[in-house]
Design a protein around this motif. Structure first.
Motif, mmCIF file in Angstrom:
data_model
loop_
_atom_site.group_PDB
_atom_site.id
_atom_site.type_symbol
_atom_site.label_atom_id
_atom_site.label_comp_id
_atom_site.label_asym_id
_atom_site.label_seq_id
_atom_site.Cartn_x
_atom_site.Cartn_y
_atom_site.Cartn_z
ATOM 1 N N UNK A 269 82.985 52.966 -23.996
ATOM 2 C CA UNK A 269 82.685 52.364 -24.861
ATOM 3 C C UNK A 269 81.026 51.831 -24.041
ATOM 4 N N UNK A 270 79.705 51.608 -25.156
ATOM 5 C CA UNK A 270 78.476 50.464 -25.060
ATOM 6 C C UNK A 270 78.194 49.622 -25.610
ATOM 7 N N UNK A 271 77.614 48.759 -25.165
ATOM 8 C CA UNK A 271 77.196 47.884 -26.036
ATOM 9 C C UNK A 271 75.443 48.198 -25.604
ATOM 10 N N UNK A 272 74.906 47.484 -27.053
ATOM 11 C CA UNK A 272 73.860 47.150 -27.265
ATOM 12 C C UNK A 272 73.327 46.119 -27.789
ATOM 13 N N UNK A 273 71.987 46.323 -27.238
ATOM 14 C CA UNK A 273 71.390 44.849 -27.143
ATOM 15 C C UNK A 273 69.947 44.896 -27.485
ATOM 16 N N UNK A 274 69.514 44.763 -28.720
ATOM 17 C CA UNK A 274 68.134 45.115 -28.953
ATOM 18 C C UNK A 274 67.273 44.180 -29.448
ATOM 19 N N UNK A 299 63.700 48.232 -28.659
ATOM 20 C CA UNK A 299 63.904 48.731 -27.727
ATOM 21 C C UNK A 299 65.479 48.376 -27.088
ATOM 22 N N UNK A 300 65.988 48.928 -26.801
ATOM 23 C CA UNK A 300 67.880 48.271 -26.961
ATOM 24 C C UNK A 300 67.879 48.900 -24.905
ATOM 25 N N UNK A 301 68.479 47.941 -24.497
ATOM 26 C CA UNK A 301 69.450 47.971 -23.465
ATOM 27 C C UNK A 301 70.771 48.551 -23.739
ATOM 28 N N UNK A 302 71.520 49.225 -23.054
ATOM 29 C CA UNK A 302 72.881 50.323 -23.555
ATOM 30 C C UNK A 302 73.939 50.383 -21.626
#
Length: 388
Positions: A269-274, A299-302
């Motif tokens: 599972x991963x969350x992507x904040x972009x 640009x996404x921080x995962x």
């Protein structure tokens, strides 16, 4: 002594009477002023200040009005309050897993056709699609909610793609023939995506995103705009590693090596904040006909959790290597005469994540063909028709 006391009492009495007389006079003066004030109450009473709730309501009203502040030389506003639409959707999905030793497998689901009704009220657009090719299976689900204005837009989505995937391709290194794996059915994969996109249109007075993708306005003259947005998505990937290893051994009997340890997991599972930016352009081909395209890079921080790492997060886990490039593309063609409309659109998303043990490349999107009509004409346009 008696005379002095009598004299003192007389003086004290006179002083008290004088003070009382002054108080009475002062009271009468104040009473007169009060009576005068009451007679002129309309002139002397201060104006009543608006309440806090009225101020908030006025501010929100001005903000809502700004959301739809458009240049009518470029954009024709929506004439109706409601819309009904039928839509057919083709969903595209590709998931690529790659290990640290460069072993990679690409999965893709079976093609399916979805149809469904949609209902809209001004900014809100709500619908549900039914998978005609999987009527007996409830494993695939999709829900979308879109809110549009000329300035801002938000997309909410919830997708569960089921377990009817196939292995599209594989790469286990030079000299390994993996063609026997291509097209093999694989039921050991389940994928879920939940998230939202929020975007701001800079040139919203002349460029209409809703005209291309929600049919709520009409673009009269060609225009473009820069776009800025933020997004969040939660991805879940359930993989049956034992089933995958069994498929490799069955279809590649000469391949004696085991799958890399980077692919030995059951769940990721991963969350992507972009944060993303891009540009969109609406080209008016002819009257009532619009061709639209929009491209954005983000640009996404995962941050991922799975069997390979701790599920908890601390700032010590932060790494600039977790920043990756994401992309969103939107394309559309629509004919809209404000009453009836028909068209097609495509929305494509690309997400990438790399870490030391493995990497994932997720691509998903949808191609929509739709037709519908608007009804419930707004009061301003009913009055305009009467005057004409």
């Amino acid at each position: 002594m008696g005379i002095r006391r009598i004299f003192s009492l007389v003086c004290l009495s006179a002083f008290v009477l004088s003070a009382w007389a002054l108080e009475v006079d002062s009271f009468q003066t104040k009473s007169s002023q009060l009576v005068l004030s009451e007679k002129n109450a309309q002139l002397t009473l201060p104006e009543k200040k608006p309440s806090f709730m009225k101020k908030v309501g006025k501010t929100l009203g001005a903000l809502v009005a700004e959301f739809n502040n458009i240049d009518t030389n470029y954009i024709e506003p929506q004439h109706y309050n409601f819309t009904v639409m039928a839509q057919s959707t083709l969903t595209l999905e590709v998931y690529r897993l790659k290990s640290k030793s460069n072993q990679s497998i690409v999965f893709g689901p079976e093609s399916s056709i979805k149809v469904g009704p949609y209902f809209g009220y001004r900014w809100m657009f709500l619908g549900y699609t039914f998978d005609l090719s999987h009527m007996n299976s409830n494993s695939k689900k999709e829900f979308n909610l879109s809110l549009y204005s000329s300035m801002l837009g938000i997309d909410l989505f919830y997708r569960r793609t089921g377990n009817d995937y196939r292995i599209r391709s594989a790469d286990f290194g030079d000299g390994v023939n993996t063609k026997p794996l291509e097209g093999v059915a694989f039921s050991g994969l389940n994928v879920g995506i939940t998230g939202f996109n929020l975007y701001y249109i800079f040139n919203h007075r002349k460029f209409s995103y809703p005209a291309a993708f929600s049919q709520s306005t009409c673009q009269k003259r060609s225009a473009g705009s820069a776009i800025f947005g933020i997004g969040y998505t939660h991805h879940s990937l359930d993989l049956n590693y034992n089933e995958l290893q069994a498929s490799v051994e069955r279809y590649l009997p000469d391949y004696s090596e085991k799958l890399d340890s980077g692919l030995m997991f059951n769940k990721v599972k991963y969350d992507d904040f972009s944060v993303y930016g891009g540009y969109g352009y609406n080209y008016v081909v002819a009257k009532n006909c619009l061709l639209a395209a929009s491209l954005s890079l983000g640009i996404g921080y995962k941050r991922s959790t799975g069997d390979l790492q701790r599920s908890s997060f601390s700032f010590r886990d932060f790494s600039f290597r977790n920043f990756n490039i994401d992309g969103v593309g939107r394309f559309g063609f629509v004919w809209n005469n404000t009453k009836w409309y028909v068209g097609a659109s495509a929305i494509l998303h690309a997400y990438n994540y790399h870490k030391s043990q493995f990497s994932t490349n997720n691509f998903f999107g949808s191609v929509n063909v739709y037709a519908g009509f608007n009804f419930g004409k707004r009061k301003a346009y009913r009055q305009k028709k009467k005057t004409e």
